[in-house]
Motif scaffolding. Structure first.
Motif, PDB file in Angstrom:
ATOM      1  N   ASN A   1       0.948  -1.111   0.034  1.00 49.21           N
ATOM      2  CA  ASN A   1       0.407  -0.292  -0.071  1.00 49.21           C
ATOM      3  C   ASN A   1       0.806   1.363  -0.127  1.00 49.21           C
ATOM      4  OD1 ASN A   1      -2.326   1.717   0.213  1.00 49.21           O
ATOM      5  ND2 ASN A   1      -2.496   1.824   1.954  1.00 49.21           N
ATOM      6  N   PRO A   2       1.778   1.635  -0.981  1.00 50.20           N
ATOM      7  CA  PRO A   2       2.581   2.041  -1.018  1.00 50.20           C
ATOM      8  C   PRO A   2       1.989   3.766  -1.607  1.00 50.20           C
ATOM      9  CG  PRO A   2       2.343   1.498  -3.333  1.00 50.20           C
ATOM     10  CD  PRO A   2       1.520   0.280  -1.950  1.00 50.20           C
ATOM     11  N   THR A   3       2.687   5.238  -0.947  1.00 50.86           N
ATOM     12  CA  THR A   3       2.271   6.703  -1.351  1.00 50.86           C
ATOM     13  C   THR A   3       2.690   6.110  -3.033  1.00 50.86           C
ATOM     14  OG1 THR A   3       2.337   7.159   0.876  1.00 50.86           O
ATOM     15  CG2 THR A   3       3.076   8.532  -1.325  1.00 50.86           C
TER      16      THR A   3
ATOM     17  N   MET B   1       3.577  11.774   2.132  1.00 54.81           N
ATOM     18  CA  MET B   1       4.094  10.049   3.290  1.00 54.81           C
ATOM     19  C   MET B   1       3.683  10.332   4.418  1.00 54.81           C
ATOM     20  SD  MET B   1       7.403   8.452   1.805  1.00 54.81           S
ATOM     21  CE  MET B   1       7.816   7.491   2.561  1.00 54.81           C
ATOM     22  N   ALA B   2       4.164  11.781   5.237  1.00 51.41           N
ATOM     23  CA  ALA B   2       3.607  11.508   6.506  1.00 51.41           C
ATOM     24  C   ALA B   2       2.111  11.705   6.724  1.00 51.41           C
ATOM     25  CB  ALA B   2       4.581  13.616   7.023  1.00 51.41           C
TER      26      ALA B   2
ATOM     27  N   GLN C   1       4.795   4.309   5.289  1.00 52.30           N
ATOM     28  CA  GLN C   1       6.216   3.741   5.074  1.00 52.30           C
ATOM     29  C   GLN C   1       6.776   2.897   3.133  1.00 52.30           C
ATOM     30  OE1 GLN C   1       7.276   5.442   7.285  1.00 52.30           O
ATOM     31  NE2 GLN C   1       8.485   4.216   8.033  1.00 52.30           N
ATOM     32  N   GLU C   2       5.994   3.128   2.423  1.00 53.80           N
ATOM     33  CA  GLU C   2       6.253   2.215   1.255  1.00 53.80           C
ATOM     34  C   GLU C   2       6.356   3.216   0.202  1.00 53.80           C
ATOM     35  OE1 GLU C   2       2.654  -0.846   0.929  1.00 53.80           O
ATOM     36  OE2 GLU C   2       4.901  -2.174   0.710  1.00 53.80           O
ATOM     37  N   VAL C   3       7.034   3.389  -0.597  1.00 52.34           N
ATOM     38  CA  VAL C   3       6.642   4.371  -1.900  1.00 52.34           C
ATOM     39  C   VAL C   3       7.348   3.869  -3.137  1.00 52.34           C
ATOM     40  CG1 VAL C   3       8.616   6.436  -3.487  1.00 52.34           C
ATOM     41  CG2 VAL C   3       8.356   6.363  -0.636  1.00 52.34           C
ATOM     42  N   LEU C   4       6.189   3.925  -3.641  1.00 53.46           N
ATOM     43  CA  LEU C   4       6.131   2.943  -5.631  1.00 53.46           C
ATOM     44  C   LEU C   4       6.156   4.223  -6.643  1.00 53.46           C
ATOM     45  CD1 LEU C   4       6.383   0.581  -7.235  1.00 53.46           C
ATOM     46  CD2 LEU C   4       3.694   1.094  -7.270  1.00 53.46           C
ATOM     47  N   ILE C   5       7.905   4.123  -7.296  1.00 51.75           N
ATOM     48  CA  ILE C   5       7.774   5.456  -8.351  1.00 51.75           C
ATOM     49  C   ILE C   5       6.681   4.363  -9.433  1.00 51.75           C
ATOM     50  CG2 ILE C   5       9.582   6.601  -9.607  1.00 51.75           C
ATOM     51  CD1 ILE C   5      10.589   6.747  -7.653  1.00 51.75           C
ATOM     52  N   VAL C   6       6.141   4.815 -10.414  1.00 52.82           N
ATOM     53  CA  VAL C   6       6.070   4.777 -11.566  1.00 52.82           C
ATOM     54  C   VAL C   6       5.983   5.801 -12.787  1.00 52.82           C
ATOM     55  CG1 VAL C   6       4.682   2.759 -10.495  1.00 52.82           C
ATOM     56  CG2 VAL C   6       3.772   4.856 -11.324  1.00 52.82           C
TER      57      VAL C   6
ATOM     58  N   ARG D   1      13.687   7.723   6.685  1.00 55.15           N
ATOM     59  CA  ARG D   1      11.699   7.908   7.074  1.00 55.15           C
ATOM     60  C   ARG D   1      12.037   6.774   7.398  1.00 55.15           C
ATOM     61  NH1 ARG D   1       8.716  11.642   6.445  1.00 55.15           N
ATOM     62  NH2 ARG D   1       7.127  10.298   7.193  1.00 55.15           N
ATOM     63  N   GLY D   2      13.433   5.130   7.335  1.00 60.18           N
ATOM     64  CA  GLY D   2      12.772   4.543   7.743  1.00 60.18           C
ATOM     65  C   GLY D   2      11.593   3.626   6.269  1.00 60.18           C
ATOM     66  N   ALA D   3      11.873   4.079   5.853  1.00 58.76           N
ATOM     67  CA  ALA D   3      10.558   3.807   4.561  1.00 58.76           C
ATOM     68  C   ALA D   3      11.390   2.741   3.403  1.00 58.76           C
ATOM     69  CB  ALA D   3       9.723   4.824   3.936  1.00 58.76           C
ATOM     70  N   GLN D   4      10.551   2.186   2.775  1.00 56.40           N
ATOM     71  CA  GLN D   4      10.684   1.386   1.569  1.00 56.40           C
ATOM     72  C   GLN D   4      10.683   1.837   0.577  1.00 56.40           C
ATOM     73  OE1 GLN D   4       9.380  -2.452   2.142  1.00 56.40           O
ATOM     74  NE2 GLN D   4      10.827  -3.823   0.847  1.00 56.40           N
ATOM     75  N   LEU D   5      11.942   1.683  -0.538  1.00 54.11           N
ATOM     76  CA  LEU D   5      11.772   2.487  -2.761  1.00 54.11           C
ATOM     77  C   LEU D   5      11.345   1.361  -2.970  1.00 54.11           C
ATOM     78  CD1 LEU D   5      11.669   5.090  -3.986  1.00 54.11           C
ATOM     79  CD2 LEU D   5      13.389   4.765  -3.879  1.00 54.11           C
ATOM     80  N   PHE D   6      10.570   1.302  -3.562  1.00 52.29           N
ATOM     81  CA  PHE D   6       9.536   0.502  -4.991  1.00 52.29           C
ATOM     82  C   PHE D   6      10.214   0.974  -6.066  1.00 52.29           C
ATOM     83  CE2 PHE D   6       8.265  -3.143  -2.455  1.00 52.29           C
ATOM     84  CZ  PHE D   6       8.291  -3.255  -1.129  1.00 52.29           C
TER      85      PHE D   6
END
Lengths: 313, 94
Positions: free
Chosen positions: A125-127, A227-228, A233-238, A258-263
């Motif tokens: 469920n990413p931003t 995100m804030a 805690q997830e980012v997806l770039i498309v 931020r301790g978040a995960q990048l996809f």
């Protein structure tokens, strides 16, 4: 087993892809590349797509090893995008849907990018930062809508990059953005340029001569703000600009802080392709969202948040 | 043939009848070609229909230039639909 074929041609790429229950069976694509200094216009782009679409369709079936009878559903890009090329692709999709007697699903192009990004990366469920030649949006899912948290107030970031490339006559092969990135890697001097963030939104038209650092920083800032806001805690770039490794690197730094995960996905799926339309079509088809032929008109404007995302809870 | 009707707004009219080998093909063409709106809404109307094995298209327009663009575009799109049926219609259309 559900097999969906997806047709995409809203800008200068024409792609047809086949997806079976989360597996991409084929995804051929052709790009209409103009000479340096020239952008692509709707009627020429439509002519290009028209000249290759049936060949690409056959390739999609052949590479997947499938016959038309094996396909359960025909998905196509309803919008947004350039009108003339959208029509060419929709005509073929409507024709084969009727020939093969399969239901039709009209897909929102942006949602195609999102669903393919989710499939390929496994992000739950990413931003989402959606950045391409035609679109720049920060998106988060909430209660059956992909909500647009922030967007460009004028031109897409990829459009800004493409226009800059045109001015200094960088080659459009394989894409102007790719060539800017390669040249930027060798850059040593940072030039300070207007940095335009307004809350969740950005503006690019004022900074057509720029270096990636400024533009990408702006995008990282608005993504972080969303995100804030969402506690994500997830980012997806498309989107095509998402191929840019510098953008991924800068986003990665913010995520780590931020301790978040990048996809992110690679160029097969960042750049417009048919399989992403098939994947979104697969999601829609499985919850019964098909499109009647009379309602299958294409549209140049189609907001990401207009779609009822019935396949997510 | 394009003709002017005698009404005071002097509109142009153009009618096209396209024969197909079967009713099914005429219907497929109609349903593929009819959903999209004309890019230019003012100064032109286009009406599509199918009856037996024939697809019909009727235009009214204020200016010859506008009519020409619309008819030309329609013919390009029709050709694409027909070619798609030729290539991908077997064995369904036997």
């Amino acid at each position: 087993m559900t097999v969906v074929i997806g047709f995409e041609g809203s800008a200068n790429k024409i792609g047809i892809g086949i997806v079976r229950d989360g597996e991409v069976l084929s995804n051929p694509r052709r790009t209409y590349i103009t000479p340096p200094g020239q952008g692509f216009l709707p009627s020429e782009t439509a002519k290009h797509h028209r000249s290759v679409i049936l060949t690409v369709l056959q390739e999609a079936l052949d590479e997947a090893g499938l016959k038309p009878a094996d396909v359960d559903c025909v998905a196509y890009t309803k919008g947004p995008g350039m009108g003339a090329p959208l029509v060419i692709v929709a005509l073929v999709a409507r024709t084969v849907a009727q020939l093969w007697e399969k239901p039709l699903v009209g897909v929102n192009h942006c949602i195609g990018h999102i669903e393919m990004g989710r499939l390929v990366t496994g992000a739950r469920n990413p931003t989402v930062l959606y950045v391409s030649g035609g679109n720049t949006q920060v998106i988060a899912y909430s209660e059956r809508r992909y909500r647009i948290f922030g967007e460009t107030i004028d031109i897409a970031v990829g459009n800004c990059l493409d226009r800059f490339a045109r001015v200094i006559k960088i080659s459009n092969d394989p894409s102007p953005g790719y060539n800017i990135e390669q040249m930027a890697k060798k850059g040593k001097q940072y030039v300070e340029l207007p940095y335009t963030v307004k809350g969740m939104d950005v503006s690019f038209s004022g900074i057509l001569s720029y270096i990636e650092e400024t533009v990408f920083s702006m995008l990282v800032e608005i993504t972080e703000r969303a995100m804030a806001h969402c506690g994500s805690q997830e980012v997806l770039i498309v989107g095509g600009v998402g191929c840019n490794l510098r953008l991924q690197e800068m986003m990665g730094v913010m995520c780590e802080e931020r301790g978040a995960q990048l996809f992110a996905t690679d160029e097969r799926f960042c750049i417009d392709n048919g399989a992403m339309i098939a994947q979104a079509g697969w999601e829609m088809f499985r919850v019964g969202q098909t499109t009647e032929l009379a309602d299958s008109w294409i549209t140049q404007r189609y907001r990401t948040d207009e779609v009822d995302v019935a396949w997510r809870d | 043939m394009a003709s002017r009707n005698s009404s005071s707004d002097a509109q142009l009219e153009f009618v096209l009848e396209v024969p197909f080998p079967s009713q099914r093909e005429a219907s497929i063409a109609l349903q593929a070609l009819s959903p999209d709106q004309e890019p230019r809404r003012r100064g032109i109307t286009k009406t599509l229909g199918a009856s037996a094995c024939t697809l019909s298209a009727k235009w009214t327009a204020d200016e010859a230039r506008i009519l020409r663009v619309s008819v030309g575009s329609f013919l390009d799109h029709l050709a694409l639909v027909i070619e798609t049926m030729d290539v991908f219609g077997q064995p369904v259309l036997q």
